[in-house]
Design a protein around this motif. Structure first.
Motif, PDB file in Angstrom:
ATOM      1  N   LYS A  73       0.820  -1.217   0.000  1.00 53.92           N
ATOM      2  CA  LYS A  73       0.000   0.000   0.000  1.00 53.92           C
ATOM      3  C   LYS A  73       0.848   1.259   0.000  1.00 53.92           C
ATOM      4  O   LYS A  73       0.412   2.328  -0.433  1.00 53.92           O
ATOM      5  N   GLU A  74       2.088   1.123   0.493  1.00 53.21           N
ATOM      6  CA  GLU A  74       2.969   2.292   0.620  1.00 53.21           C
ATOM      7  C   GLU A  74       3.222   2.974  -0.720  1.00 53.21           C
ATOM      8  O   GLU A  74       3.350   4.193  -0.789  1.00 53.21           O
ATOM      9  N   ASN A  75       3.315   2.177  -1.804  1.00 50.34           N
ATOM     10  CA  ASN A  75       3.575   2.811  -3.103  1.00 50.34           C
ATOM     11  C   ASN A  75       2.264   3.197  -3.780  1.00 50.34           C
ATOM     12  O   ASN A  75       1.189   2.714  -3.422  1.00 50.34           O
ATOM     13  N   MET A  76       2.353   4.066  -4.755  1.00 49.70           N
ATOM     14  CA  MET A  76       1.157   4.595  -5.411  1.00 49.70           C
ATOM     15  C   MET A  76       0.934   3.982  -6.793  1.00 49.70           C
ATOM     16  O   MET A  76       0.159   4.511  -7.591  1.00 49.70           O
ATOM     17  N   HIS A  77       1.617   2.875  -7.093  1.00 50.40           N
ATOM     18  CA  HIS A  77       1.429   2.248  -8.403  1.00 50.40           C
ATOM     19  C   HIS A  77       0.004   1.718  -8.546  1.00 50.40           C
ATOM     20  O   HIS A  77      -0.563   1.198  -7.578  1.00 50.40           O
ATOM     21  N   PRO A  78      -0.587   1.842  -9.733  1.00 44.96           N
ATOM     22  CA  PRO A  78      -1.889   1.200  -9.969  1.00 44.96           C
ATOM     23  C   PRO A  78      -1.786  -0.297  -9.717  1.00 44.96           C
ATOM     24  O   PRO A  78      -0.761  -0.912 -10.009  1.00 44.96           O
ATOM     25  N   LYS A  79      -2.856  -0.862  -9.157  1.00 43.35           N
ATOM     26  CA  LYS A  79      -2.845  -2.279  -8.810  1.00 43.35           C
ATOM     27  C   LYS A  79      -4.041  -3.001  -9.408  1.00 43.35           C
ATOM     28  O   LYS A  79      -5.162  -2.480  -9.414  1.00 43.35           O
ATOM     29  N   VAL A  80      -3.764  -4.208  -9.883  1.00 37.91           N
ATOM     30  CA  VAL A  80      -4.823  -5.132 -10.300  1.00 37.91           C
ATOM     31  C   VAL A  80      -4.683  -6.366  -9.425  1.00 37.91           C
ATOM     32  O   VAL A  80      -3.646  -7.024  -9.422  1.00 37.91           O
ATOM     33  N   ILE A  81      -5.723  -6.653  -8.660  1.00 36.72           N
ATOM     34  CA  ILE A  81      -5.726  -7.825  -7.790  1.00 36.72           C
ATOM     35  C   ILE A  81      -6.464  -8.961  -8.493  1.00 36.72           C
ATOM     36  O   ILE A  81      -7.587  -8.779  -8.995  1.00 36.72           O
ATOM     37  N   LEU A  82      -5.845 -10.124  -8.546  1.00 36.48           N
ATOM     38  CA  LEU A  82      -6.507 -11.330  -9.050  1.00 36.48           C
ATOM     39  C   LEU A  82      -6.886 -12.190  -7.847  1.00 36.48           C
ATOM     40  O   LEU A  82      -6.034 -12.545  -7.042  1.00 36.48           O
ATOM     41  N   PHE A  83      -8.165 -12.499  -7.724  1.00 36.65           N
ATOM     42  CA  PHE A  83      -8.618 -13.440  -6.695  1.00 36.65           C
ATOM     43  C   PHE A  83      -9.506 -14.450  -7.411  1.00 36.65           C
ATOM     44  O   PHE A  83     -10.692 -14.215  -7.631  1.00 36.65           O
TER      45      PHE A  83
ATOM     46  N   LYS B  71      -8.113   4.516  -5.192  1.00 36.46           N
ATOM     47  CA  LYS B  71      -9.241   4.690  -6.106  1.00 36.46           C
ATOM     48  C   LYS B  71      -8.845   4.247  -7.517  1.00 36.46           C
ATOM     49  O   LYS B  71      -7.719   4.486  -7.950  1.00 36.46           O
ATOM     50  N   LYS B  72      -9.772   3.588  -8.191  1.00 37.49           N
ATOM     51  CA  LYS B  72      -9.621   3.096  -9.571  1.00 37.49           C
ATOM     52  C   LYS B  72      -8.812   1.797  -9.676  1.00 37.49           C
ATOM     53  O   LYS B  72      -8.702   1.225 -10.745  1.00 37.49           O
TER      54      LYS B  72
ATOM     55  N   THR C 184     -19.359  -2.691   0.600  1.00 26.30           N
ATOM     56  CA  THR C 184     -17.923  -2.485   0.377  1.00 26.30           C
ATOM     57  C   THR C 184     -17.701  -1.269  -0.512  1.00 26.30           C
ATOM     58  O   THR C 184     -18.661  -0.627  -0.955  1.00 26.30           O
ATOM     59  N   ASP C 185     -16.441  -0.968  -0.791  1.00 31.77           N
ATOM     60  CA  ASP C 185     -16.100   0.155  -1.671  1.00 31.77           C
ATOM     61  C   ASP C 185     -15.825  -0.295  -3.098  1.00 31.77           C
ATOM     62  O   ASP C 185     -15.177   0.417  -3.871  1.00 31.77           O
ATOM     63  N   PHE C 186     -16.288  -1.494  -3.456  1.00 32.72           N
ATOM     64  CA  PHE C 186     -16.129  -1.980  -4.833  1.00 32.72           C
ATOM     65  C   PHE C 186     -17.438  -1.841  -5.606  1.00 32.72           C
ATOM     66  O   PHE C 186     -18.524  -2.022  -5.053  1.00 32.72           O
TER      67      PHE C 186
END
Length: 330
Positions: free
Chosen positions: A157-167, A193-194, A307-309
């Motif tokens: 979370k510390e970095n601001m790179h965009p993230k895509v989570i696969l679950f 966000k996003k 949730t926030d999704f």
């Protein structure tokens, strides 16, 4: 390995075994006994689950794999990925990466800038995945993360790179709805966000399709479930006698929830030395080892409403057995 790394590893290993002890103790002390399904996955469990994924009855992996194999470009478009924008592709519970490799190939072929971060509770699975990817996709940048999902995400979370989570794999279905809501809320707390979540869910189907997936003719799923008791024997010095427990799955289309139990076939007592505790079982007493919720849009929307999704898209396999939802952090 340096002394500092050895010390950290020992602390990490002790933390995992302490969690294991605590959750086994709590689960077997309840009036309705249970054990967390996440502990299926040791070296033996990993190997058995790979076999399960290739069983003719087990449609779950096959259906989601079809989505990745035939619709990778659709996935990329749905996730709104830009070849020029670096992002982190984080997979929770990566396993052997069978399906994800289809997406990784496509991303590499079209020169997307990303880093693949598989997260798993099984160090064995991560090591095998890394070796396999280095051989099959040497251009893929991989950073494996061993441990609890939220501990890893908190660090990232510390970095601001965009993230895509696969679950994937309908792993969310192993949680009761209230727990799934809490899980997704915590997950969103660790995203910007996003950021996107690519969520794989098994869809509600008749029992004639679902039940055989959890009770195959070769008995591999039964062995997979019973290995959980064997793991407790090995790691917590217990004396479960596996021949006096049997695997028993249940499923009702009306509630859309498959459950797996280990049933004691006689009255017996089990001693767990690392807990210094005895547990009594009556004949026919059940240990709940896994739930597997099946979904439709109504159920998922109810869970996501707290949730926030938000849902941005949905992709299904050709038989509409399985769906991957594209969720975005508000």
């Amino acid at each position: 390995m340096s002394e500092t790394k050895i010390t950290k590893k020992k602390k990490h290993d002790n933390s995992i075994i302490n969690h294991f002890k605590k959750e086994v103790d709590e689960g077997l002390s309840n009036a309705e006994k249970s054990l967390p399904s996440k502990y299926f996955y040791d070296k033996t469990g990993d190997a058995l689950f790979v076999k399960i994924m290739h069983l003719p009855e087990y449609y779950v992996t096959r259906s989601e794999h079809e989505i990745f194999k035939t619709q990778s470009q659709v996935i990329i478009k749905a996730l709104q990925l830009n070849p020029e924008t670096y992002f982190e592709l984080i997979e929770l519970g990566a396993g052997d990466g069978l399906k994800t490799k289809e997406l990784l190939r496509e991303l590499i072929q079209f020169n997307y800038r990303f880093e693949y971060m598989p997260v798993d509770i099984s160090q064995n699975a991560l090591d095998k995945l890394e070796t396999n990817l280095n051989h099959e996709l040497p251009k893929c940048k991989i950073t494996k993360e061993h441990g609890d999902y939220f501990e890893v995400l908190e660090l990232l979370k510390e970095n601001m790179h965009p993230k895509v989570i696969l679950f994937l794999g309908s792993n969310i279905g192993n949680m009761p709805d209230a727990v799934a809501t809490d899980f997704l809320s915590k997950l969103s707390d660790n995203l910007q966000k996003k950021d996107k979540l690519f969520l794989g869910v098994d869809l509600i189907k008749p029992a004639s399709i679902v039940l055989p997936a959890y009770n195959d003719s070769q008995g591999i799923t039964a062995a997979f479930n019973l290995n959980l008791l064997d793991r407790i024997n090995r790691e917590l010095e217990a004396n479960f006698d596996l021949k006096f427990f049997k695997h028993q799955p249940e499923y009702k289309e009306s509630d859309g929830i498959a459950k797996s139990y280990l049933v004691s076939t006689k009255a017996q007592q089990v001693y767990i030395a690392r807990l210094n505790k005895r547990f009594d079982f009556y004949k026919g007493e059940r240990i709940l080892t896994e739930i597997s919720r099946k979904y439709n849009d109504t159920i998922l929307n109810s869970i996501l409403s707290k949730t926030d999704f938000v849902i941005k898209g949905r992709i299904t396999d050709s038989k509409a057995y399985f769906a991957n939802y594209i969720l975005e952090r508000k």
